[in-house]
Design an enzyme around this catalytic site. Structure first.
Site, PDB file in Angstrom:
ATOM      1  N   LYS A 211     -10.215  -1.333   1.171  1.00 49.37           N
ATOM      2  CA  LYS A 211      -8.443  -0.562   1.177  1.00 49.37           C
ATOM      3  C   LYS A 211      -7.564  -1.205   0.842  1.00 49.37           C
ATOM      4  O   LYS A 211      -7.148  -0.361  -0.168  1.00 49.37           O
ATOM      5  CB  LYS A 211      -8.307  -0.564   2.736  1.00 49.37           C
ATOM      6  CG  LYS A 211      -6.800  -0.641   3.192  1.00 49.37           C
ATOM      7  CD  LYS A 211      -7.189   1.579   3.258  1.00 49.37           C
ATOM      8  CE  LYS A 211      -5.563   2.494   2.586  1.00 49.37           C
ATOM      9  NZ  LYS A 211      -5.570   3.437   3.268  1.00 49.37           N
ATOM     10  N   CYS A 265       1.690   4.122   1.146  1.00 52.91           N
ATOM     11  CA  CYS A 265       0.186   2.781   1.146  1.00 52.91           C
ATOM     12  C   CYS A 265       0.649   2.287   0.382  1.00 52.91           C
ATOM     13  O   CYS A 265       0.340   1.226  -0.269  1.00 52.91           O
ATOM     14  CB  CYS A 265      -0.513   3.855   1.286  1.00 52.91           C
ATOM     15  SG  CYS A 265      -0.877   4.530   2.722  1.00 52.91           S
TER      16      CYS A 265
HETATM   17  N1  SAJ Z   1       1.971   8.838  -8.795  1.00 54.94           N
HETATM   18  C1  SAJ Z   1       2.101   8.901  -9.975  1.00 54.94           C
HETATM   19  N2  SAJ Z   1       1.063   9.092 -11.030  1.00 54.94           N
HETATM   20  C2  SAJ Z   1       0.272   9.725 -10.671  1.00 54.94           C
HETATM   21  C3  SAJ Z   1       0.067   9.926  -9.218  1.00 54.94           C
HETATM   22  C4  SAJ Z   1       0.067   9.485  -8.352  1.00 54.94           C
HETATM   23  O1  SAJ Z   1       3.199   8.537 -10.599  1.00 54.94           O
HETATM   24  O2  SAJ Z   1      -0.474   9.640 -11.887  1.00 54.94           O
HETATM   25  C5  SAJ Z   1       2.732   8.723  -8.073  1.00 54.94           C
HETATM   26  C6  SAJ Z   1       3.183   9.969  -6.931  1.00 54.94           C
HETATM   27  O3  SAJ Z   1       3.964  11.084  -7.263  1.00 54.94           O
HETATM   28  C7  SAJ Z   1       3.645   8.850  -5.370  1.00 54.94           C
HETATM   29  C8  SAJ Z   1       2.441   7.608  -5.531  1.00 54.94           C
HETATM   30  O4  SAJ Z   1       1.973   7.548  -7.157  1.00 54.94           O
HETATM   31  O5  SAJ Z   1       4.492   8.316  -5.411  1.00 54.94           O
HETATM   32  C9  SAJ Z   1       1.335   7.264  -4.630  1.00 54.94           C
HETATM   33  O6  SAJ Z   1       0.832   9.095  -4.876  1.00 54.94           O
HETATM   34  P1  SAJ Z   1      -0.996   8.758  -4.772  1.00 54.94           P
HETATM   35  O7  SAJ Z   1      -0.903  10.593  -4.451  1.00 54.94           O
HETATM   36  O8  SAJ Z   1      -1.624   8.141  -6.115  1.00 54.94           O
HETATM   37  O9  SAJ Z   1      -1.698   8.940  -3.322  1.00 54.94           O
HETATM   38  P2  SAJ Z   1      -1.046   8.614  -2.150  1.00 54.94           P
HETATM   39  O10 SAJ Z   1      -0.422   8.044  -1.739  1.00 54.94           O
HETATM   40  O11 SAJ Z   1      -1.383  10.233  -1.005  1.00 54.94           O
HETATM   41  O12 SAJ Z   1      -2.758   8.176  -0.904  1.00 54.94           O
HETATM   42  C10 SAJ Z   1      -3.067   6.970  -1.431  1.00 54.94           C
HETATM   43  C11 SAJ Z   1      -5.145   7.449  -1.959  1.00 54.94           C
HETATM   44  N3  SAJ Z   1      -5.277   5.894  -2.205  1.00 54.94           N
HETATM   45  C12 SAJ Z   1      -5.872   5.908  -3.472  1.00 54.94           C
HETATM   46  O13 SAJ Z   1      -6.113   7.332  -4.151  1.00 54.94           O
HETATM   47  C13 SAJ Z   1      -6.718   5.027  -4.345  1.00 54.94           C
HETATM   48  C14 SAJ Z   1      -5.555   8.189  -1.540  1.00 54.94           C
HETATM   49  O14 SAJ Z   1      -6.696   8.024  -0.618  1.00 54.94           O
HETATM   50  C15 SAJ Z   1      -5.128   6.559   0.484  1.00 54.94           C
HETATM   51  O15 SAJ Z   1      -5.793   7.288   1.599  1.00 54.94           O
HETATM   52  C16 SAJ Z   1      -3.660   6.606   0.644  1.00 54.94           C
HETATM   53  O16 SAJ Z   1      -2.813   5.811  -0.883  1.00 54.94           O
HETATM   54  C17 SAJ Z   1      -3.747   6.229   1.697  1.00 54.94           C
HETATM   55  O17 SAJ Z   1      -3.354   6.076   2.976  1.00 54.94           O
HETATM   56  O18 SAJ Z   1      -3.895   4.411   1.459  1.00 54.94           O
END
Ligand code: SAJ
Length: 417
Positions: A211, A265
């Site tokens: 995880k 996360c």
């Molecule tokens: N972000 C960027 N650039 C990107 C992608 C995301 O700046 O290209 C930023 C987003 O704006 C945000 C942050 O990253 O601030 C996180 O967003 P996210 O969509 O990447 O992820 P979360 O936090 O919504 O969900 C993640 C997911 N993990 C992965 O993709 C490996 C999800 O599957 C998990 O279940 C979740 O964390 C969790 O609960 O752990």
């Protein structure tokens, strides 16, 4: 079978509703009376597509109810927060409280599942806290498949993406990490009742690290994009065009830069690895620092915009578009947009207009007078500087002529891509 879910937040409530929709009797437990009351009225307290209908249906059908204290059940699932302390160490106090609360109603034959993100060893710690309360019950021993314990304990991390939780809960593969193989098999039977994808069995320590690694992988990749945005700013190259072109290579897939990484996360979990292996996790730590430095870079850009206008800051209005940590949700946890907006509100502008279509009241963190939560149209009419912080759908569809004659800082690249 009665399944009790401890913690009715962004993960616990959708899990409760999905299980209830499959015909299981689900009792959700949350310490917040307001949350419990609204669920029992068939309403939800968070923004998550499709969840409202599912909760309404399952509450009306008597498959789901919410309470403030745990009751007897066959299975307990713990979905409480695991935040960071100020020194970047994991804070397990919510898991501890949940373990103690469950222990008071535990019975021989029960299965306890931890779903919250956990640092290494968190599942076994949770088990220890239950054991302390209930010396009359036997608990499993890590890797000992011969010992038949009264209680089964398993770590099954949630992996769903906020905004797509209801679909992903059912459709994506799941890791089932038992304290013993028998514990994992018990949880496997339960998860297979609602998951269409594969449920892979392992031990709880491997599941915990998996995880953390999944979210660290994403954090490191986002840090690469964010570092590129700093390099491009220095070299005067459009980072959005650069990434689009580089991604035309068949083996390159760069993510998108932004104002920083938020959420409970990705901005948190890598620190759990750093905490367990501080000398080895060099890249993971650096990625965190790169992503955490992005809000300061954006604040510097805002200062440059003020200077470009050439008036005193107290004569200028600024609009901050978005507070959530990612698009089209109301979740403000660890949001870089929230911290940037808060810092902006302290800079001395005539007024800071906040536009966040997914919330109804200005968060408590803001304590300045010259701040207003308003609509996009009103904010854009008055703003001299516009800072786009979250790529919410309404901002993407905006009439760009409303931005003419304004200083624009688009941290997500939706307008200048
Ligand atoms: N972000 C960027 N650039 C990107 C992608 C995301 O700046 O290209 C930023 C987003 O704006 C945000 C942050 O990253 O601030 C996180 O967003 P996210 O969509 O990447 O992820 P979360 O936090 O919504 O969900 C993640 C997911 N993990 C992965 O993709 C490996 C999800 O599957 C998990 O279940 C979740 O964390 C969790 O609960 O752990």
């Amino acid at each position: 079978m009665i399944v009790s879910i401890i913690g009715l937040g962004y993960i616990g409530l959708p899990t409760a509703a999905v299980l209830a929709s499959k015909g299981l009797n689900v009792v959700g437990v949350d310490v917040n009376q307001h949350v419990v009351d609204s669920i029992n009225q068939g309403k939800i307290h968070i923004v998550e597509p499709e969840l409202d209908i599912l909760v309404q249906k399952t509450v009306q059908g008597n498959y789901l109810k919410a309470v403030t204290k745990p009751e007897k059940a066959d299975v307990f699932m713990v979905a409480v927060p695991t935040p960071l302390k100020d020194n970047y160490e994991p804070d397990l106090s919510y898991i501890k409280s949940a373990a103690k609360a469950i222990a008071s109603v535990l019975e021989r034959g029960n299965l306890v599942i931890l779903e919250s993100t956990s640092p290494m060893g968190g599942t076994e710690k949770m088990m220890e806290w239950m054991r302390e309360e209930r010396p009359d019950l036997s608990f499993p021993k890590f890797g000992d498949d011969k010992f038949r314990a009264d209680i089964a304990v398993t770590y099954c991390p949630e992996r769903v993406l906020p905004g797509q939780v209801v679909r992903e809960l059912v459709e994506i593969d799941r890791i089932i990490g038992g304290v013993t193989t028998q514990c994992a098999q018990r949880a496997h039977e339960l998860y297979k009742t609602f998951i269409k994808a594969d449920c892979m069995i392992t031990d709880c320590r491997t599941a915990e690290l998996s995880k953390l690694v999944e979210n660290s992988f994403r954090d490191v990749n986002i840090a690469f994009a964010n570092e590129l945005s700093l390099i491009c700013d220095k070299l005067d190259v459009n980072v959005w065009e650069l990434i689009k072109l580089a991604n035309r290579h068949p083996r390159v897939n760069i993510l998108q830069p932004g104002p920083g990484v938020g959420g409970h996360c990705i901005a948190v979990d890598p620190w759990f690895i750093v905490d367990s292996a501080p000398d080895e996790a060099k890249l993971i730590r650096t990625a965190r620092l790169v992503n955490d430095s992005k809000p300061i870079f954006i604040l510097n850009k805002i200062n440059q915009a003020v200077q470009a206008i050439g008036k005193d800051i107290s004569e200028l209005n600024i609009a901050c578009l978005g507070l959530a940590f990612k698009p089209d949700i109301d979740d403000l946890r660890e949001s870089p947009a929230l911290s940037i907006s808060n810092n902006v509100s302290l800079m001395g502008f005539k007024c800071t207009f906040i536009v966040e279509p997914n919330i109804k009241a200005i968060p408590d963190i803001f304590n300045e007078k010259n701040i207003s939560l308003t609509t996009m149209d009103k904010a854009l009419k008055k703003a001299d500087i516009v800072v786009l912080l979250v790529d919410h759908a309404p901002f993407k569809l905006m009439d760009l002529s409303l931005l003419s004659n304004k200083q624009v800082i688009d941290t997500r690249g939706i307008w200048n891509r």
